[in-house]
Design an enzyme around this catalytic site. Structure first.
Site: not given
Ligand code: CO
Length: 215
Positions: A42, A98, A101
């Site tokens: 991400c 993660h 998020c």
């Molecule tokens: Co994220």
């Protein structure tokens, strides 16, 4: 005077400290990179690829986007994957989601944020696919964490079904695709139990990983 002088100053300190340890570090690295890992993670500033796994410059090839998505028509992600696998010959692809998020949370709650909604539609597709499992989870944070995990598992399957990865396996190249989830709370990575190293395992490994998360 640039207002970012302090960053340039930090950069000089950083480069000096590396050279103090290893005088040839940059000249050696400038000649070639030979990373063993491709990290697909991400964009979140709290999940820096190299630092999370304590790897030096040159050791991990990185692609990041909001929600760590691998979309079959995303030429950016596919190009990174292809270069990493076919030219650099990385041995591992790590798809790293993660917990906590913002992209996952926005997709889960159907928030309207603007342009990014169109990108997060891919995450909503994952949410829709596992709606029954997700709606059975009362706690909203727990539900978001589960969607984060399910999304990683789906994206691992997407990586495995690209022509790049299937062609690599077909020519006998060693390559393992893994799914991880990182915790912002304690800095630790959870292995989601999906590591695929050949085409015929895609479906069974995908189902086995889902089974563990859909209970
Ligand atoms: Co994220």
């Amino acid at each position: 005077m640039s207002s970012l002088d302090y960053l340039l100053e930090k950069n000089r300190h950083w480069a000096d400290s590396i050279v103090a340890d290893d005088a040839e570090f940059f000249s050696r690295l400038a000649k070639q990179q030979a990373p063993d890992y491709l990290w697909i993670g991400c964009s979140d500033s709290r999940v820096p690829a190299n630092q999370v796994v304590d790897l030096a410059p040159g050791e991990v090839f990185v692609h990041r986007n909001v929600g760590n998505l691998v979309v079959h028509s995303d030429l950016n992600c596919l190009s990174v994957l292809h270069y990493a696998v076919s030219a650099l010959r990385v041995k591992h692809v790590l798809v790293v989601g993660h917990y906590g998020c913002g992209g996952v949370r926005a997709a889960m709650e159907g928030l309207r944020l603007g342009l990014v909604d169109n990108w997060l539609r891919h995450l909503q597709d994952v949410k829709d696919r596992y709606r029954d499992c997700l709606s059975a989870i009362d706690d909203v944070n727990e539900r978001a964490n589960r969607l984060c995990e399910l999304n990683v598992i789906e994206q691992v399957a997407h990586v495995c079904s690209t022509t790049t990865v299937r062609d690599a396996w077909a020519r006998g190249q060693q390559l393992v695709v893994h799914g991880w989830a990182y915790s912002l709370e304690n800095g630790l990575v959870t292995d989601l139990g999906i590591s695929i190293s050949r085409e015929r395992d895609i479906e069974s490994a995908h189902l086995a990983a889902l089974e563990k998360r859909l209970r």
